[in-house]
Design an enzyme around this catalytic site. Structure first.
Site, short mmCIF file in Angstrom:
data_model
loop_
_atom_site.label_atom_id
_atom_site.label_comp_id
_atom_site.label_asym_id
_atom_site.label_seq_id
_atom_site.Cartn_x
_atom_site.Cartn_y
_atom_site.Cartn_z
N SER A 146 3.91 -8.29 -15.24
CA SER A 146 4.45 -9.11 -14.15
C SER A 146 4.49 -10.58 -14.56
O SER A 146 4.99 -10.88 -15.65
CB SER A 146 3.57 -8.87 -12.90
N ASP A 299 9.82 0.51 -9.62
CA ASP A 299 9.60 -0.94 -9.43
C ASP A 299 10.82 -1.55 -8.72
O ASP A 299 11.94 -1.50 -9.23
CB ASP A 299 9.39 -1.61 -10.81
N HIS A 328 5.91 -1.46 -8.27
CA HIS A 328 5.61 -2.51 -9.26
C HIS A 328 4.14 -2.52 -9.70
O HIS A 328 3.84 -2.63 -10.89
CB HIS A 328 5.99 -3.87 -8.68
N1 LIG Z 1 -0.59 -7.21 -7.40
C1 LIG Z 1 -0.34 -8.25 -8.32
C2 LIG Z 1 0.98 -8.92 -8.06
C3 LIG Z 1 2.11 -8.40 -8.82
O1 LIG Z 1 1.88 -8.10 -10.13
C4 LIG Z 1 -1.35 -9.35 -8.19
O2 LIG Z 1 -1.87 -9.54 -7.09
O3 LIG Z 1 -1.60 -10.05 -9.18
#
Ligand SMILES: N[C@@H](CCO)C(=O)O
Ligand SMILES: CC(=O)SCCNC(=O)CCNC(=O)[C@H](O)C(C)(C)COP(=O)(O)OP(=O)(O)OC[C@H]1O[C@@H](n2cnc3c(N)ncnc32)[C@H](O)[C@@H]1OP(=O)(O)O
Length: 353
Positions: A146, A299, A328
């Protein structure tokens, strides 16, 4: 040195790196120095050929063996008995690195809304300063998912032949209008909080709850909610999913700051590997490391085609896919598939694990 010796001491140390010089940012603004919190987990004597560097996602921290516990830890895929595993808290985040609530050395007061805009390139540049400070001449593998994947891709480009393997999960080479749109909607929720604009640490806290609720809709998939948040009984209000999003919003707002969230989502928006480098294709062709991109079939935020695009345009790129109903965030959850994907990648590239 026998890296597999049971007598080997495994260090798990949280440290802070202080960069004292002026740090020029892409925006033309600068930071009068910064600090980066980081953890080295594993054999401190491990050779550079055994350094694994892992980036967290939007709201993670440097404790990679906690938030990626299925892959990092003793007898896990990245085993500290075998590797020196380094994870930082990314610049701008509120888990120990310089962020909007940090004291501005020039005024002696927190930056608050005067904190400069960061890009993923600036964040990667800060990692490079830490690498130099640690004297790590070579990195075996750089991994990120991400936002952490966007920063890792930027740094992969900058590292050139200092890096052997780059693993970019659920990320892209350039932020899309879709991602920027969701981030803008989340920042609008923060802006709508009546405390936003005040110079207090809690500014925008209620707005951050709403922002996380919006974010959750992009980190999951309709199937996830169908399976776990459907109401069995007939009702007209107080649906299960409402309580889920309220809960998730509060959980994040209790551990994170809206000002950091603002800066990090802006950095995510700015991400463009090809900026000033003749476009993304040309920049990807300039990458020296062996590249694995991992997409997630469900995703809805970073579409799998964006991961495929990276590997297709790198000179030495491979693509693998996680199949999950989770959407995702599957890269933080689907350990068994990730284990298989990583193992196959290193076997495929022969010289690795
Ligand atoms: N769930 C992830 C966000 C997206 O990758 C976080 O809170 O870092
Ligand atoms: C200091 C730190 O914590 S930072 C480091 C950790 N965080 C990170 O690195 C960020 C990345 N991690 C994440 O985003 C998440 O932890 C993930 C994606 C790995 C997992 O997400 P989770 O929120 O645990 O999973 P999920 O979406 O299934 O939600 C489960 C939670 O919602 C609660 N919940 C589920 N349904 C409902 C409902 N209808 N109403 C209220 N609460 C609900 C569960 O009780 C559970 O609560 P808990 O978190 O207190 O155990």
């Amino acid at each position: 040195m026998n890296l597999n010796s049971p007598l080997l001491e495994i260090e798990d140390k949280s440290r802070v790196f202080h960069y004292e010089d002026r740090y020029l940012l892409e925006s033309g603004e600068d930071l009068a120095g910064f600090q980066i919190a980081y953890t080295i987990y594993g054999n401190p004597e491990a050779l550079d050929s055994h350094v694994i560097w892992i980036n967290h996602a939007l709201t993670g921290n440097a404790d990679v063996h906690e938030w990626w516990s299925g892959l990092v830890g003793e007898d896990k895929f990245y085993d500290p008995k075998q590797y020196k595993i380094i994870c930082t808290n990314l610049l701008g985040s509120c888990y120990g690195s310089t962020n909007p609530l940090s004291s501005n050395p020039e005024t002696g007061k927190p930056y608050f809304y005067q904190f400069p805009q960061l890009t993923t390139r600036d964040m990667a540049g800060a990692l490079e300063k830490l690498r130099e400070h640690l004297g790590v001449e070579h990195i075996h593998t750089l991994v990120g998912g991400s936002l952490g994947g966007q920063v890792a891709l930027e740094w992969t480009y900058q590292l050139g032949s200092r890096l052997d393997y780059s693993i970019i999960i659920a990320a892209n080479a350039k932020s899309t209008p879709w991602i920027r749109g969701f981030n803008e909607a989340q920042r609008m929720a923060i802006q709508a909080d009546c405390t936003w604009g005040e110079e207090i640490a809690e500014a925008g806290k209620s707005g951050l709850r709403a922002a996380r609720a919006i974010g959750m809709l992009t980190y999951r998939h309709p199937d996830t909610f169908q399976q776990s948040q459907d109401d069995m009984e007939e009702k007209l209000d107080n649906y299960k999913v409402s309580s889920y999003l309220q809960y998730q919003g509060k959980k994040l707002a209790d551990r994170f700051h809206a000002l950091s969230y603002w800066v990090l989502t802006k950095a995510m928006d700015s991400h463009d590997l090809g900026r000033g480098r003749g476009g993304t294709e040309r920049a990807l062709q300039g990458i020296k490391a062996k590249m694995l991109t991992v997409g997630i079939d469900t995703d809805q935020l970073f579409r799998k085609e964006e991961s495929q695009y990276i590997s297709e345009n790198c000179l030495d790129g491979k693509y693998s896919e996680i199949s999950s109903s989770y959407g995702h965030d599957a890269f933080l959850i689907e350990y068994e598939q990730l284990h298989y994907i990583l193992k196959s990648f290193y076997l495929y590239t022969e010289n690795g694990k």
